[in-house]
Design a protein around this motif. Sequence first.
Motif, PDB file in Angstrom:
ATOM      1  N   VAL A  12       0.887  -1.168   0.000  1.00 41.51           N
ATOM      2  CA  VAL A  12       0.000   0.000   0.000  1.00 41.51           C
ATOM      3  C   VAL A  12       0.918   1.210   0.000  1.00 41.51           C
ATOM      4  O   VAL A  12       1.727   1.392   0.926  1.00 41.51           O
ATOM      5  CB  VAL A  12      -0.935   0.005   1.215  1.00 41.51           C
ATOM      6  N   TYR A  49       1.549   5.361  -0.367  1.00 41.66           N
ATOM      7  CA  TYR A  49       0.846   6.617  -0.055  1.00 41.66           C
ATOM      8  C   TYR A  49       1.645   7.832  -0.526  1.00 41.66           C
ATOM      9  O   TYR A  49       2.814   8.003  -0.189  1.00 41.66           O
ATOM     10  CB  TYR A  49       0.629   6.692   1.461  1.00 41.66           C
ATOM     11  N   VAL A  58      -2.719   4.911  -2.726  1.00 37.38           N
ATOM     12  CA  VAL A  58      -3.656   5.706  -1.930  1.00 37.38           C
ATOM     13  C   VAL A  58      -3.149   7.142  -1.828  1.00 37.38           C
ATOM     14  O   VAL A  58      -1.946   7.408  -1.921  1.00 37.38           O
ATOM     15  CB  VAL A  58      -3.858   5.111  -0.521  1.00 37.38           C
ATOM     16  N   GLU A  83      -5.770   8.229   5.918  1.00 37.67           N
ATOM     17  CA  GLU A  83      -6.653   7.211   6.507  1.00 37.67           C
ATOM     18  C   GLU A  83      -6.642   5.913   5.714  1.00 37.67           C
ATOM     19  O   GLU A  83      -7.045   4.860   6.234  1.00 37.67           O
ATOM     20  CB  GLU A  83      -8.085   7.731   6.632  1.00 37.67           C
ATOM     21  N   ASP A  84      -6.161   5.951   4.470  1.00 39.55           N
ATOM     22  CA  ASP A  84      -6.046   4.728   3.684  1.00 39.55           C
ATOM     23  C   ASP A  84      -4.734   3.984   3.945  1.00 39.55           C
ATOM     24  O   ASP A  84      -4.542   2.871   3.461  1.00 39.55           O
ATOM     25  CB  ASP A  84      -6.173   5.047   2.191  1.00 39.55           C
ATOM     26  N   LEU A  85      -3.844   4.620   4.690  1.00 37.46           N
ATOM     27  CA  LEU A  85      -2.664   3.959   5.245  1.00 37.46           C
ATOM     28  C   LEU A  85      -2.668   4.320   6.728  1.00 37.46           C
ATOM     29  O   LEU A  85      -1.877   5.127   7.204  1.00 37.46           O
ATOM     30  CB  LEU A  85      -1.380   4.427   4.563  1.00 37.46           C
ATOM     31  N   LEU A 108      -4.763  -3.096   7.538  1.00 37.11           N
ATOM     32  CA  LEU A 108      -4.514  -3.234   6.104  1.00 37.11           C
ATOM     33  C   LEU A 108      -4.681  -4.672   5.641  1.00 37.11           C
ATOM     34  O   LEU A 108      -5.199  -4.922   4.542  1.00 37.11           O
ATOM     35  CB  LEU A 108      -3.113  -2.733   5.767  1.00 37.11           C
ATOM     36  N   ARG A 142      -8.366  -5.218   5.353  1.00 33.13           N
ATOM     37  CA  ARG A 142      -8.963  -4.370   4.317  1.00 33.13           C
ATOM     38  C   ARG A 142      -8.651  -4.881   2.913  1.00 33.13           C
ATOM     39  O   ARG A 142      -9.494  -4.812   2.004  1.00 33.13           O
ATOM     40  CB  ARG A 142      -8.470  -2.931   4.496  1.00 33.13           C
ATOM     41  N   HIS A 143      -7.434  -5.383   2.704  1.00 31.41           N
ATOM     42  CA  HIS A 143      -7.004  -5.777   1.359  1.00 31.41           C
ATOM     43  C   HIS A 143      -6.812  -7.283   1.233  1.00 31.41           C
ATOM     44  O   HIS A 143      -6.159  -7.730   0.279  1.00 31.41           O
ATOM     45  CB  HIS A 143      -5.693  -5.050   1.013  1.00 31.41           C
ATOM     46  N   THR A 165      -5.778   2.435  -9.505  1.00 34.11           N
ATOM     47  CA  THR A 165      -5.123   2.519  -8.199  1.00 34.11           C
ATOM     48  C   THR A 165      -4.844   1.151  -7.586  1.00 34.11           C
ATOM     49  O   THR A 165      -4.286   1.075  -6.493  1.00 34.11           O
ATOM     50  CB  THR A 165      -5.990   3.335  -7.217  1.00 34.11           C
TER      51      THR A 165
END
Length: 590
Positions: free
Chosen positions: A479, A481, A515, A519-521, A534, A537-538, A549
């Motif tokens: 992920v 960022y 991302v 907040e996405d990391l 994470l 989520r993934h 993305t």
Amino acid sequence: MQRLRLTADRELGAGNFFWHAWEISRDRDRPLLFHPDTEQPGWEDRELRGLSLNDIRRTVIRYAHWYREQGVTPSSHVGLYTRHGLFGLLHHIAVTSLGAAAVHCNPRMEPRTASEYFLRTGTTLVVGDGDLLGDLTSAWQAAGANAPELQDVHALDADAVRPPAPPASYPYRHAADDLVMISHSSGTTGRPKAPVFHHRSFFIGKRERLWTFPSLRSDRLLTALPHSHSAGISYLSMALLLGIPTLVLDGADGDRVTRAINGFRPTIVLGFPLTLAEIDPTAIRPEAARSVRTWNGMGDASHERHIRPLVALGDSGTGTADGGSVYLDGLGSSEMGMVLFKAAHTARSTHYGRFIGTPAKVVRKAAVLGADGRELPPGQAGLLGVRTPSVTPGYWDDPALNKESLLSGYFLTGDIVRKDTEGNWYHLDRTPDVIKAAAGDVHSLPLEEVVLNSTRALDAAVVAVADPQLPGSSCPAAVVYYADGVQRSAADLLSVCNTALEGAGLARLNALVLVSAREDLPVGVTGKVLKRVLRERHRDVLSGPSTKTVAKAAAAGPSSGERPGERQAVRSAGPAASPAADPSARPSAA
């Protein structure tokens, strides 16, 4: 002479450090602690009134008198739950000077978790910010729990009166094993643990550093550490003992630290890795940048991507023509009481690749252990075990966790490490974050090092995701960022990363998620990435579609574990282990 007196004083410890600092000081009216109101416009350029040791003493005596009137005794546990870093320290000194234990809680902790933490640590009184206390009350009511007594920290400051004389038998005379503090762990891997800190053991690491910590008359310290954390309390106690003017910065992030550097012009900057990574070096004024000699990151070891832009600034104080500053990269944890491994990086350093240096002097022995407790030879990855008198005596009211933390006489830090034949150590992972691939374990941190260097992202994390071809196995996914708003292609970044990883002899990524929002990391209360979030989520990213993305590597069999060549690549830790590194590149501010 001052350092000699402190080092030789065997009664000096974590519970009475302030009173010894006051006793030996030759200038008790010199301003030492500065605390800006970061809510005011232009706060960094406002003139600050600092608190001297005499100011601190008067305030602490007022607070201690108030606490004693509330029935606080040497057996009491007093909770501190405030965003105000200076109040947190002053109340810590007041509570411990009565022989009671200060129970610190990060103000960013989720209220339900904080309410449970205070209950299980036996806290009978919580002093904090009014809104935080309101959140605690709501959480206790929802749980049907009996709440401790509560007191607004600002109202207490206004109402506490100065007694005609210090309280009787004051300050408290501590024994070596007296409990002085409970300060929770980060909670990155689950429920925050509650390690305990005793008068003697919590000071052992600081005693050894009294000779080495910078304390020239011209030194100025900026601490961006969470001041509810054991590290925050530890470094503030050092600053007071050595008489170093110190800026206590609340709610520190990259922007606030940058502004504080411009206004305060520190020679030493302390922070956890994420906070230092968020600093935009281009926003630091030249005259302020020249003042910085040392950056001190601690907790998890820092990445090369985040170190290089900072060491290009400042003055190392060595008197050489090289220029630049020094980044002291420390690996430690709440339970260790101090940093246990430290590596020094300068603008000319090439030794990265998760290099963490060698054990600190306080560590009597460190070992790479197998699951059975046997010491592993150089080159093999295993559990980090340490024997040090600074380690926590245990966790409050959790004897099972105390037992689980010991193996063959070593305290397990929760880290995966490797040592080479020259005695250099490398940090590979946290134990819950190891990726269980079909062909063997993949350690996430060396992959992150390469991902950050090759993408120039502000931050990144490599986590385990489900392998759709082999149920029960995992694959590595990154992920990544960026905070600069520039449009990028996840597929292009994945290709760049995998080319670099192959060159370093490391496992390829099976997916990359791009991302553009923090907040996405997500990070926890101390700034550590929440990899458990994470992973959940993934988890099924490899079973879903590719998008601009989200990119997936072409099917090429399961990710391989480490091979001998990979071990060598990490062990060498030179430029080859960090392709596409550009010392002149700067991370964007978050």
